[in-house]
Design a protein around this motif. Sequence first.
Motif, PDB file in Angstrom:
ATOM      1  N   UNK A 143      -8.413   9.608   7.454  1.00  0.00           N
ATOM      2  CA  UNK A 143      -8.553  10.726   6.291  1.00  0.00           C
ATOM      3  C   UNK A 143      -8.033  11.996   6.134  1.00  0.00           C
ATOM      4  N   UNK A 144      -8.529  12.667   7.185  1.00  0.00           N
ATOM      5  CA  UNK A 144      -8.187  13.965   7.633  1.00  0.00           C
ATOM      6  C   UNK A 144      -7.508  13.886   8.516  1.00  0.00           C
ATOM      7  N   UNK A 201       9.876   5.588   8.373  1.00  0.00           N
ATOM      8  CA  UNK A 201       8.575   5.308   7.226  1.00  0.00           C
ATOM      9  C   UNK A 201       7.617   5.764   7.012  1.00  0.00           C
ATOM     10  N   UNK A 202       6.937   6.394   8.205  1.00  0.00           N
ATOM     11  CA  UNK A 202       5.744   7.249   7.901  1.00  0.00           C
ATOM     12  C   UNK A 202       6.649   8.792   7.522  1.00  0.00           C
ATOM     13  N   UNK A 203       7.331   9.524   8.037  1.00  0.00           N
ATOM     14  CA  UNK A 203       8.124  10.415   7.260  1.00  0.00           C
ATOM     15  C   UNK A 203       8.186  10.217   5.681  1.00  0.00           C
ATOM     16  N   UNK A 204       9.399   9.913   5.520  1.00  0.00           N
ATOM     17  CA  UNK A 204       9.298   9.571   4.229  1.00  0.00           C
ATOM     18  C   UNK A 204       8.678   9.710   3.163  1.00  0.00           C
ATOM     19  N   UNK A 217       0.372  -0.800  -0.397  1.00  0.00           N
ATOM     20  CA  UNK A 217       0.074   0.205   0.248  1.00  0.00           C
ATOM     21  C   UNK A 217       0.936   1.456  -0.524  1.00  0.00           C
ATOM     22  N   UNK A 218       1.433   1.471  -1.054  1.00  0.00           N
ATOM     23  CA  UNK A 218       2.205   2.557  -1.265  1.00  0.00           C
ATOM     24  C   UNK A 218       2.286   4.412  -0.436  1.00  0.00           C
ATOM     25  N   UNK A 219       0.401   4.452  -0.487  1.00  0.00           N
ATOM     26  CA  UNK A 219      -0.195   5.431   0.475  1.00  0.00           C
ATOM     27  C   UNK A 219      -0.254   5.925   1.410  1.00  0.00           C
ATOM     28  N   UNK A 220       1.149   6.259   2.235  1.00  0.00           N
ATOM     29  CA  UNK A 220       0.285   6.271   3.585  1.00  0.00           C
ATOM     30  C   UNK A 220      -0.872   6.422   4.331  1.00  0.00           C
TER      31      UNK A 220
END
Length: 187
Positions: free
Chosen positions: A182-183, A132-135, A75-78
């Motif tokens: 999502x928000x 990981x989230x940041x990148x 799932x490439x999108x965070x």
Amino acid sequence: MNVDTKSRMIAMATILFQQKGYKSVGLNEILKACNVTKGALYHHFPNGKEELLITCLYGLNESITTDIEAIFKRHPATKEAAQSIIDTLIHSFESEGTITGYTFSSIVSEMATVSEPIRNACSALYENIQQIYYVNLVSEGFSNEAASAAALLLTASIEGAMMLCLTQKSSDPLKTIGKLLPNILKV
């Protein structure tokens, strides 16, 4: 004394520490669960229980980081990756009644002010998760500052929700975080 003994000790101790916390798990309980002698424990971990815990934390760091990276590959999108992580945690909680393998907050709250090596091991894991989230967020168009803040918020929210699930005996906190994601993740 072989590597299998050491690996078994790390695996069993990790589960015990996650379920009960560091202070509540006695050395004899670890020895019994691992079916080893005190001599075997000190052979592999000369500094005893604390060294074993630090080894467990670095093992958790590696496995959690690997799991999260694998989820991001699928799932490439965070937003979708974080939702997948939350869904995995909800499934784990609802099927097992606990969240082992991912949470180590009880260890942090017990030991971070007592032991600098333990604090460092815990800090490294949180930093890896946030990185990981940041990148991924930066690659999705977030500014460095916004990505850093969102990564912190995601890490803290998910970790906090796991603790609330355990204390409330309900998966609702993770479900709520999942609905709010999502928000949170708007560029």
